[in-house]
Write a protein that holds these residues in place. Structure first.
Motif, PDB file in Angstrom:
ATOM      1  N   LEU A 171      77.161  22.192  67.696  1.00  0.00           N
ATOM      2  CA  LEU A 171      75.809  21.980  68.088  1.00  0.00           C
ATOM      3  C   LEU A 171      74.093  22.783  67.802  1.00  0.00           C
ATOM      4  CD1 LEU A 171      75.275  20.627  71.066  1.00  0.00           C
ATOM      5  CD2 LEU A 171      76.149  22.512  71.914  1.00  0.00           C
ATOM      6  N   LEU A 172      74.978  23.972  67.143  1.00  0.00           N
ATOM      7  CA  LEU A 172      73.720  24.501  66.877  1.00  0.00           C
ATOM      8  C   LEU A 172      72.777  23.907  66.162  1.00  0.00           C
ATOM      9  CD1 LEU A 172      74.278  28.313  67.957  1.00  0.00           C
ATOM     10  CD2 LEU A 172      73.180  26.522  69.817  1.00  0.00           C
ATOM     11  N   ASN A 173      73.434  24.285  65.551  1.00  0.00           N
ATOM     12  CA  ASN A 173      73.292  23.269  63.724  1.00  0.00           C
ATOM     13  C   ASN A 173      72.432  21.461  64.682  1.00  0.00           C
ATOM     14  OD1 ASN A 173      72.342  22.787  61.402  1.00  0.00           O
ATOM     15  ND2 ASN A 173      74.376  21.603  60.972  1.00  0.00           N
ATOM     16  N   SER A 174      73.277  21.307  64.698  1.00  0.00           N
ATOM     17  CA  SER A 174      72.912  19.337  65.634  1.00  0.00           C
ATOM     18  C   SER A 174      71.716  19.443  66.133  1.00  0.00           C
ATOM     19  CB  SER A 174      73.168  18.544  66.165  1.00  0.00           C
ATOM     20  OG  SER A 174      74.728  18.583  65.270  1.00  0.00           O
ATOM     21  N   GLY A 175      71.037  20.937  66.929  1.00  0.00           N
ATOM     22  CA  GLY A 175      69.935  21.034  67.403  1.00  0.00           C
ATOM     23  C   GLY A 175      68.814  21.477  66.820  1.00  0.00           C
ATOM     24  N   HIS A 176      68.927  21.895  65.807  1.00  0.00           N
ATOM     25  CA  HIS A 176      68.172  22.397  64.851  1.00  0.00           C
ATOM     26  C   HIS A 176      67.581  21.583  63.779  1.00  0.00           C
ATOM     27  CE1 HIS A 176      66.877  24.333  60.669  1.00  0.00           C
ATOM     28  NE2 HIS A 176      65.984  24.982  61.415  1.00  0.00           N
ATOM     29  N   LYS A 177      69.244  21.252  63.523  1.00  0.00           N
ATOM     30  CA  LYS A 177      68.352  20.055  62.536  1.00  0.00           C
ATOM     31  C   LYS A 177      67.667  18.464  63.316  1.00  0.00           C
ATOM     32  CE  LYS A 177      70.145  20.815  59.370  1.00  0.00           C
ATOM     33  NZ  LYS A 177      70.985  21.951  59.512  1.00  0.00           N
ATOM     34  N   LEU A 178      67.851  18.352  64.671  1.00  0.00           N
ATOM     35  CA  LEU A 178      66.964  17.347  65.862  1.00  0.00           C
ATOM     36  C   LEU A 178      65.726  18.273  65.348  1.00  0.00           C
ATOM     37  CD1 LEU A 178      66.755  15.069  67.221  1.00  0.00           C
ATOM     38  CD2 LEU A 178      67.970  16.393  69.401  1.00  0.00           C
ATOM     39  N   GLY A 179      65.421  19.645  66.515  1.00  0.00           N
ATOM     40  CA  GLY A 179      63.687  20.032  66.253  1.00  0.00           C
ATOM     41  C   GLY A 179      63.708  19.584  65.361  1.00  0.00           C
ATOM     42  N   MET A 180      63.985  20.025  64.332  1.00  0.00           N
ATOM     43  CA  MET A 180      63.260  19.545  63.206  1.00  0.00           C
ATOM     44  C   MET A 180      62.787  17.918  62.829  1.00  0.00           C
ATOM     45  SD  MET A 180      61.987  23.050  62.177  1.00  0.00           S
ATOM     46  CE  MET A 180      61.776  22.158  60.388  1.00  0.00           C
ATOM     47  N   PHE A 181      63.705  17.412  63.432  1.00  0.00           N
ATOM     48  CA  PHE A 181      63.582  15.426  62.590  1.00  0.00           C
ATOM     49  C   PHE A 181      61.976  15.720  63.984  1.00  0.00           C
ATOM     50  CE2 PHE A 181      63.479  12.070  65.070  1.00  0.00           C
ATOM     51  CZ  PHE A 181      63.352  11.157  63.575  1.00  0.00           C
ATOM     52  N   VAL A 182      61.971  15.982  65.383  1.00  0.00           N
ATOM     53  CA  VAL A 182      60.821  15.727  66.015  1.00  0.00           C
ATOM     54  C   VAL A 182      59.858  16.434  65.574  1.00  0.00           C
ATOM     55  CG1 VAL A 182      60.123  16.056  68.076  1.00  0.00           C
ATOM     56  CG2 VAL A 182      62.706  15.591  67.739  1.00  0.00           C
ATOM     57  N   PHE A 183      59.586  17.641  65.199  1.00  0.00           N
ATOM     58  CA  PHE A 183      58.604  18.170  64.578  1.00  0.00           C
ATOM     59  C   PHE A 183      57.963  17.527  63.874  1.00  0.00           C
ATOM     60  CE2 PHE A 183      57.150  22.084  61.924  1.00  0.00           C
ATOM     61  CZ  PHE A 183      55.992  22.249  62.084  1.00  0.00           C
ATOM     62  N   MET A 184      59.334  16.836  62.151  1.00  0.00           N
ATOM     63  CA  MET A 184      58.478  16.997  61.071  1.00  0.00           C
ATOM     64  C   MET A 184      57.750  15.146  61.352  1.00  0.00           C
ATOM     65  SD  MET A 184      58.396  19.179  58.486  1.00  0.00           S
ATOM     66  CE  MET A 184      59.489  20.400  58.325  1.00  0.00           C
ATOM     67  N   LEU A 185      57.872  14.704  62.404  1.00  0.00           N
ATOM     68  CA  LEU A 185      57.833  13.163  62.199  1.00  0.00           C
ATOM     69  C   LEU A 185      56.505  13.734  62.978  1.00  0.00           C
ATOM     70  CD1 LEU A 185      58.016  10.316  62.862  1.00  0.00           C
ATOM     71  CD2 LEU A 185      60.036  10.145  64.968  1.00  0.00           C
ATOM     72  N   ALA A 186      55.662  14.240  64.826  1.00  0.00           N
ATOM     73  CA  ALA A 186      55.280  14.275  65.190  1.00  0.00           C
ATOM     74  C   ALA A 186      53.855  14.758  64.357  1.00  0.00           C
ATOM     75  CB  ALA A 186      55.704  15.189  66.013  1.00  0.00           C
ATOM     76  N   ASP A 187      54.207  15.523  63.611  1.00  0.00           N
ATOM     77  CA  ASP A 187      53.436  16.724  61.808  1.00  0.00           C
ATOM     78  C   ASP A 187      53.197  15.358  61.332  1.00  0.00           C
ATOM     79  OD1 ASP A 187      52.787  18.696  61.635  1.00  0.00           O
ATOM     80  OD2 ASP A 187      53.680  19.241  59.779  1.00  0.00           O
ATOM     81  N   THR A 188      53.747  14.698  60.692  1.00  0.00           N
ATOM     82  CA  THR A 188      54.431  13.782  59.357  1.00  0.00           C
ATOM     83  C   THR A 188      52.636  12.340  60.348  1.00  0.00           C
ATOM     84  OG1 THR A 188      55.504  13.282  58.669  1.00  0.00           O
ATOM     85  CG2 THR A 188      54.653  11.487  58.677  1.00  0.00           C
ATOM     86  N   VAL A 189      52.871  12.457  61.746  1.00  0.00           N
ATOM     87  CA  VAL A 189      52.287  10.978  62.131  1.00  0.00           C
ATOM     88  C   VAL A 189      50.724  11.530  62.907  1.00  0.00           C
ATOM     89  CG1 VAL A 189      51.682   9.912  64.894  1.00  0.00           C
ATOM     90  CG2 VAL A 189      53.945  10.022  63.741  1.00  0.00           C
ATOM     91  N   GLY A 190      50.487  12.903  63.137  1.00  0.00           N
ATOM     92  CA  GLY A 190      49.697  13.724  62.798  1.00  0.00           C
ATOM     93  C   GLY A 190      48.487  13.780  61.899  1.00  0.00           C
ATOM     94  N   ILE A 191      49.249  14.489  60.921  1.00  0.00           N
ATOM     95  CA  ILE A 191      48.592  13.908  59.472  1.00  0.00           C
ATOM     96  C   ILE A 191      47.645  12.648  59.296  1.00  0.00           C
ATOM     97  CG2 ILE A 191      50.602  14.131  57.555  1.00  0.00           C
ATOM     98  CD1 ILE A 191      47.310  16.497  57.746  1.00  0.00           C
ATOM     99  N   LEU A 192      48.680  11.104  59.559  1.00  0.00           N
ATOM    100  CA  LEU A 192      47.541  10.194  59.171  1.00  0.00           C
ATOM    101  C   LEU A 192      47.205  10.138  60.229  1.00  0.00           C
ATOM    102  CD1 LEU A 192      51.374   8.503  58.607  1.00  0.00           C
ATOM    103  CD2 LEU A 192      49.616   8.964  57.217  1.00  0.00           C
TER     104      LEU A 192
END
Length: 257
Positions: free
Chosen positions: A108-129
């Protein structure tokens, strides 16, 4: 003479270490991250000293603060460009973690970490674009930044809890091994005792790594926590935390076999 010095420098262990480090994307990212947060820390310290003096600073000092701010911004933008698109990797890891076996809490914690990083990296990429490349137009760029911060915060909280949970399991296992060794010493079972010693060393090494990860996660957590306004931390604390964890990350890469 000059050629021999150049050849010796090219074949030195320091050069080999640098080439090994610079060849890794994660190594270059950690170096940029360290520069970013160190510049942020120095800018805070200089600005604080100016405010405490209460007098108009010299032009050279203002130029120094401006240079630090530009360095911080440049390193931040460079890192975002380097990791743009990495959200795909974390989405793949998140999907894989859902079907992972083993301990339910760790899964559960591993899935939460990966989900959080997915949201972080996706928003980060949109922001830099939007900000650096101008390929995407956003009505509210700050909202995207806050989404990225929330994703990073979730990932770090899950990572911190996973580290504490793993550390607890290792402490329990270490105590069990100590009890087993005491019984083996009474029974004079030398072979089993040696196996127990080997496992104890492995548990100790894992515990040391888990403690290091918990410390790094706790320090990193200060950054999005302050960014989201959940905790009133000043720029100096946030920058110091980022500088320390960047150094820890660089050391991990250098020490990796």
């Amino acid at each position: 003479m000059l050629m021999s010095i150049v050849a010796a420098a090219a074949n030195s262990s320091a050069t080999a270490t640098y080439m090994k480090y610079a060849s890794q994307l994660s190594g270059r990212d950690k170096a940029c991250r360290f520069t970013q947060y160190l510049a942020r820390l120095l800018a805070y310290l200089v600005s604080r000293r100016i405010s405490l003096q209460g007098t108009k600073p010299a032009a050279s000092v203002l130029d120094w603060v401006s240079t630090l701010a530009k360095t911080q911004s440049a390193m931040s933008t460079t890192r975002k460009i380097l990791r743009s698109g990495k959200f795909i990797d974390f989405f793949h890891l998140f999907i894989r973690s859902l079907s992972q076996g083993g301990d339910e809490v760790e899964r559960l914690l591993n899935s939460g970490h990966k989900l959080g990083m997915f949201v972080f990296m996706l928003a980060d990429t949109v922001g830099i674009l939007h900000s650096a490349l101008g390929l995407v137009r956003l009505r509210d760029p700050q909202k995207v930044t806050r989404v990225a911060m929330r994703g990073w915060w979730l990932a770090l909280v899950c990572q911190l809890l996973a580290g504490v949970y793993q550390l607890r399991a290792l402490v329990i296992r270490e105590a069990d091994l100590c009890r087993v060794r005491r019984h083996l010493e009474k029974d004079a079972d030398a072979m089993a005792d040696r196996e127990c010693v080997v496992e104890e060393r492995q548990v100790t090494a894992k515990k040391r790594a888990a403690v290091r990860q918990v410390v790094a996660s706790a320090l990193d957590l200060a950054i999005p926590t302050a960014g989201l306004g959940l905790l009133g931390l000043n720029e100096g604390v946030v920058a110091l935390a980022g500088t320390i964890t960047s150094l820890m990350g660089m050391q991990d890469i250098l020490c990796a076999k």
